[in-house]
Design a protein around this motif. Structure first.
Motif, mmCIF file in Angstrom:
data_model
loop_
_atom_site.group_PDB
_atom_site.id
_atom_site.type_symbol
_atom_site.label_atom_id
_atom_site.label_comp_id
_atom_site.label_asym_id
_atom_site.label_seq_id
_atom_site.Cartn_x
_atom_site.Cartn_y
_atom_site.Cartn_z
ATOM 1 N N LEU A 124 0.836 -1.210 0.000
ATOM 2 C CA LEU A 124 0.000 0.000 0.000
ATOM 3 C C LEU A 124 0.866 1.253 0.000
ATOM 4 O O LEU A 124 1.269 1.712 -1.065
ATOM 5 C CB LEU A 124 -0.967 -0.067 1.186
ATOM 6 C CG LEU A 124 -1.865 -1.326 1.200
ATOM 7 C CD1 LEU A 124 -2.701 -1.379 2.471
ATOM 8 C CD2 LEU A 124 -2.753 -1.348 -0.034
ATOM 9 N N PRO A 125 1.209 1.830 1.154
ATOM 10 C CA PRO A 125 2.104 2.994 1.111
ATOM 11 C C PRO A 125 3.563 2.549 1.083
ATOM 12 O O PRO A 125 3.886 1.415 1.436
ATOM 13 C CB PRO A 125 1.791 3.713 2.432
ATOM 14 C CG PRO A 125 1.409 2.609 3.363
ATOM 15 C CD PRO A 125 0.751 1.547 2.517
ATOM 16 N N THR A 126 4.442 3.447 0.663
ATOM 17 C CA THR A 126 5.874 3.169 0.722
ATOM 18 C C THR A 126 6.366 3.480 2.124
ATOM 19 O O THR A 126 6.323 4.627 2.577
ATOM 20 C CB THR A 126 6.646 4.028 -0.297
ATOM 21 O OG1 THR A 126 6.188 3.698 -1.610
ATOM 22 C CG2 THR A 126 8.136 3.754 -0.204
ATOM 23 N N ILE A 127 6.817 2.460 2.829
ATOM 24 C CA ILE A 127 7.255 2.609 4.215
ATOM 25 C C ILE A 127 8.774 2.648 4.243
ATOM 26 O O ILE A 127 9.425 1.771 3.669
ATOM 27 C CB ILE A 127 6.739 1.439 5.080
ATOM 28 C CG1 ILE A 127 5.218 1.312 4.958
ATOM 29 C CG2 ILE A 127 7.146 1.612 6.535
ATOM 30 C CD1 ILE A 127 4.662 0.064 5.609
ATOM 31 N N PRO A 128 9.384 3.649 4.887
ATOM 32 C CA PRO A 128 10.851 3.685 4.994
ATOM 33 C C PRO A 128 11.380 2.394 5.619
ATOM 34 O O PRO A 128 10.755 1.829 6.522
ATOM 35 C CB PRO A 128 11.118 4.899 5.879
ATOM 36 C CG PRO A 128 9.913 5.766 5.702
ATOM 37 C CD PRO A 128 8.756 4.825 5.514
#
Length: 414
Positions: free
Chosen positions: A378-382
């Motif tokens: 889903l989101p780009t997570i560091p």
């Protein structure tokens, strides 16, 4: 402090020699030795399939397409249990003689599907074929868990027997992995999948020579046994194991996308797969030793704490090398934790409900893994913060499971 590969080789060689020596001892019991050979062929074939799918689904396509393909693949991994688990559970619990037949069908079916996949990696047929491989692979795990207590060598505990199977699977994956990567590079993934087909077919021989269990249980006996399989100890262990599986699913794809952003491609995949396999081997080696000082529940708590501490440390100082160490630590934790969980189910679930119990619980564990794996899509997570969150989650699971065990002990004490 950075460790060179040369520093780790002696440890791996020592662990491998000990594992092989113990497996030779196990193989001296014919029936259990055949189960080990079946496990080796099954695990090696699955590792070869995973390597072929990783190249087609992930590293060979643009990022957006990779996310879409991985999402579809993950959804397909949930379907096998939703379809097969109820039928397989009912069949195994009522028809004991069907266990050997189910194991033969599992490897023969995967061999045929590997052959079909060898010429269809770049077509949409990849997905239904992958679905079939996954379904048969998971069915094999269910049958193995239900079958094992009848094949344990005299004087061996459930933890020892499950650890032997895990060691066998880890060693087979470690051996098959480099061969598979080499064949995928040249002549190509089609040849690698044909090799997987041959490996699966080798598993037919020991499967056919496993003992046939006789007898058919009455429906009333099966229902009573299933009620006994829902004991508190099993439910608590299932929650802890599912939580760890969720974190593993998240971690695999979180790191895979992080490595992809850094253009590590197949190098990163090799590091992750190798570290996980070696960690799983160490986990299977350590589990019986931990059992001498701890119960199965203590092994689960220790596994969660190892994963939690590793996640916190690597999340704070993240790098490709530390990521490999993290996956190694999680391999140890998941390997030892799975051995302990299987042993709890085999210990506390009535014999007449083990097929149902393993089908249901493996379904839950697979759903947890898929749910965790979907999060990085889903989101780009560091990279670092995501790993740190995994460490926090593992430590919280350890605390909650310990508290639940303490509460259960307080209620049972006079």
């Amino acid at each position: 402090m950075n460790h060179r590969p040369d520093d780790e080789d002696p440890l791996l060689k020592i662990a491998a020699r000990r594992a092989v020596r113990r497996l030779r001892e196990d193989a001296e019991t014919p029936e259990f030795g055949r189960l080990l050979l079946y496990q080796a062929a099954s695990a090696a074939g699955d590792a070869l399939i995973a390597i072929a799918l990783a190249g087609s689904l992930f590293f060979s396509v643009p990022d957006a397409d990779a996310r879409d393909r991985v999402a579809l693949y993950l959804l397909l991994t949930m379907a096998p249990f939703a379809i097969i688990a109820p039928f397989l559970a009912a069949f195994l619990d009522r028809h004991r003689g069907g266990m050997r037949f189910a194991m033969v069908i599992s490897v023969v079916g995967r061999a045929i599907l590997a052959w079909l996949l060898s010429s269809r990696l770049n077509s949409f047929y990849l997905f239904p074929i992958a679905f079939g491989v996954l379904m048969l692979s998971r069915a094999s795990l269910v049958v193995r868990g239900a079958f094992l207590p009848q094949l344990i060598p005299e004087g061996r505990t459930l933890v020892n027997a499950n650890a032997s199977l895990s060691r066998t699977a880890a060693l087979a994956a470690i051996v098959a992995g480099p061969v598979g990567i080499g064949l995928a590079k040249w002549p190509g993934p089609g040849t690698e999948l044909m090799f997987a087909m041959l490996i699966y077919l080798i598993g037919v021989i020991p499967a056919l020579r496993l003992p046939r269990m006789h007898g058919r249980r009455a429906r009333e006996e099966t229902i009573t046994a299933r009620a006994g399989a829902r004991v508190v100890t099993v439910r608590q262990a299932l929650v802890a194991a599912a939580g760890l599986r969720f974190l593993v699913g998240f971690l695999v794809f979180h790191l895979a996308f992080a490595f992809r952003r850094e253009n590590f491609s197949s190098l990163g995949l090799g590091l992750l797969v190798g570290s996980a396999a070696v960690g799983g081997l160490f986990g299977a080696i350590l589990a019986p030793r931990l059992r001498r000082a701890l119960k199965e529940e203590g092994i689960i708590i220790t596994s969660l704490l190892v994963a939690g501490v590793a996640g916190l440390v690597v999340g704070r100082w993240f790098s490709p090398v530390s990521a490999g160490a993290l996956v190694f630590a999680f391999g140890i934790a998941s390997g030892a934790g799975k051995v302990a969980f299987d042993s709890i189910v085999q210990r506390d679930a009535p014999e007449g409900a083990r097929g149902w119990a393993f089908a249901r619980f493996e379904s839950g564990l697979q759903f947890a893994w898929v749910a965790g794996a979907l999060v990085p899509l889903l989101p780009t997570i560091p990279a670092g913060p995501g790993v740190f969150a995994v460490g926090v989650g593992a430590n919280l699971l350890a605390i909650l499971y310990t508290a639940g065990r303490h509460r259960l002990g307080s209620k049972s004490s006079p």
